[in-house]
Design a protein around this motif. Sequence first.
Motif, short mmCIF file in Angstrom:
data_model
loop_
_atom_site.label_atom_id
_atom_site.label_comp_id
_atom_site.label_asym_id
_atom_site.label_seq_id
_atom_site.Cartn_x
_atom_site.Cartn_y
_atom_site.Cartn_z
N MET A 1 0.85 -1.17 0.00
CA MET A 1 0.00 0.00 0.00
C MET A 1 0.89 1.23 0.00
O MET A 1 1.70 1.42 0.88
N ASP A 2 0.74 2.07 -0.99
CA ASP A 2 1.52 3.30 -1.07
C ASP A 2 0.81 4.42 -0.34
O ASP A 2 -0.39 4.62 -0.54
N PRO A 3 1.53 5.15 0.51
CA PRO A 3 0.89 6.27 1.19
C PRO A 3 0.58 7.40 0.21
O PRO A 3 1.34 7.62 -0.73
N SER A 4 -0.53 8.07 0.42
CA SER A 4 -0.84 9.21 -0.44
C SER A 4 0.05 10.37 -0.05
O SER A 4 0.55 10.44 1.09
N PRO A 5 0.29 11.31 -0.97
CA PRO A 5 1.15 12.45 -0.64
C PRO A 5 0.69 13.22 0.59
O PRO A 5 1.52 13.74 1.33
N SER A 6 -0.61 13.27 0.84
CA SER A 6 -1.09 14.02 2.01
C SER A 6 -0.79 13.30 3.32
O SER A 6 -0.84 13.91 4.38
N SER A 7 -0.48 12.00 3.24
CA SER A 7 -0.16 11.28 4.47
C SER A 7 1.34 11.30 4.75
O SER A 7 1.79 10.74 5.74
N LEU A 8 2.11 11.95 3.88
CA LEU A 8 3.55 12.09 4.10
C LEU A 8 3.85 13.47 4.66
O LEU A 8 3.23 14.45 4.27
N VAL A 9 4.81 13.53 5.58
CA VAL A 9 5.20 14.81 6.15
C VAL A 9 6.71 14.97 6.01
O VAL A 9 7.47 14.01 6.10
N ARG A 10 7.14 16.20 5.77
CA ARG A 10 8.56 16.53 5.64
C ARG A 10 9.01 17.27 6.89
O ARG A 10 8.22 17.54 7.79
N VAL A 11 10.28 17.64 6.91
CA VAL A 11 10.86 18.29 8.09
C VAL A 11 10.05 19.51 8.53
O VAL A 11 9.73 19.63 9.72
N PRO A 12 9.68 20.44 7.63
CA PRO A 12 8.89 21.60 8.10
C PRO A 12 7.55 21.19 8.73
O PRO A 12 7.12 21.79 9.71
N ASP A 13 6.93 20.16 8.17
CA ASP A 13 5.64 19.69 8.72
C ASP A 13 5.83 19.09 10.11
O ASP A 13 5.04 19.35 11.02
N VAL A 14 6.89 18.29 10.26
CA VAL A 14 7.17 17.67 11.57
C VAL A 14 7.48 18.76 12.59
O VAL A 14 7.01 18.71 13.73
N ALA A 15 8.26 19.76 12.18
CA ALA A 15 8.58 20.87 13.08
C ALA A 15 7.30 21.54 13.57
O ALA A 15 7.15 21.82 14.76
N GLU A 16 6.38 21.78 12.66
CA GLU A 16 5.11 22.41 13.04
C GLU A 16 4.30 21.51 13.97
O GLU A 16 3.74 21.97 14.97
N MET A 17 4.25 20.21 13.66
CA MET A 17 3.49 19.27 14.49
C MET A 17 4.05 19.20 15.91
O MET A 17 3.29 19.06 16.86
N ARG B 1 15.97 18.06 12.79
CA ARG B 1 17.16 17.40 12.25
C ARG B 1 18.02 16.82 13.37
O ARG B 1 18.62 15.75 13.22
N TRP B 2 18.09 17.50 14.51
CA TRP B 2 18.83 16.97 15.66
C TRP B 2 18.17 15.69 16.17
O TRP B 2 18.84 14.71 16.48
N LEU B 3 16.84 15.68 16.24
CA LEU B 3 16.13 14.49 16.68
C LEU B 3 16.34 13.32 15.71
O LEU B 3 16.40 12.16 16.14
N ALA C 1 13.26 12.03 -3.29
CA ALA C 1 13.78 13.19 -4.03
C ALA C 1 14.72 14.01 -3.15
O ALA C 1 14.70 15.24 -3.18
N GLY C 2 15.51 13.31 -2.34
CA GLY C 2 16.50 13.98 -1.51
C GLY C 2 15.96 14.64 -0.25
O GLY C 2 16.69 15.32 0.46
N ARG C 3 14.70 14.44 0.04
CA ARG C 3 14.08 15.06 1.23
C ARG C 3 13.63 13.99 2.21
O ARG C 3 13.10 12.96 1.82
N LEU C 4 13.85 14.26 3.50
CA LEU C 4 13.39 13.35 4.53
C LEU C 4 11.87 13.39 4.61
O LEU C 4 11.28 14.47 4.64
N VAL C 5 11.25 12.23 4.66
CA VAL C 5 9.79 12.14 4.82
C VAL C 5 9.44 11.04 5.80
O VAL C 5 10.18 10.07 5.95
N TRP C 6 8.33 11.24 6.45
CA TRP C 6 7.73 10.25 7.36
C TRP C 6 6.28 10.09 6.97
O TRP C 6 5.68 10.96 6.37
N LYS C 7 5.70 8.98 7.39
CA LYS C 7 4.25 8.86 7.32
C LYS C 7 3.70 9.70 8.47
O LYS C 7 4.24 9.67 9.58
N ARG C 8 2.64 10.42 8.21
CA ARG C 8 2.02 11.24 9.26
C ARG C 8 1.69 10.38 10.48
O ARG C 8 1.88 10.79 11.62
#
Length: 68
Positions: free
Chosen positions: A1-17, A26-28, A41-48
């Motif tokens: 099952m591939d996550p949808s783009p809206s279920s992925l979060v990047r560093v700025p999103d995690v920082a806000e959360m 980045r330290w964490l 694409a060279g960017r850190l991502v997590w599942k929400r």
Amino acid sequence: MDPSPSSLVRVPDVAEMLGINESAVRWLVYTKELPPSTKIAGRLVWKRSQIEKYLDDKFAEAEANTAA
């Protein structure tokens, strides 16, 4: 099952959360405090859901420590 783009979060999103800045995220990552991420694409991502579970676990840990 591939996550949808809206279920992925990047560093700025995690920082806000988490209410912290991007450098702190980045330290964490460096200290392996956050759940494992992957690079797309060279960017850190997590599942929400990973970050939400991380927060839930942190709150449960804090509650357990105050109850003890």
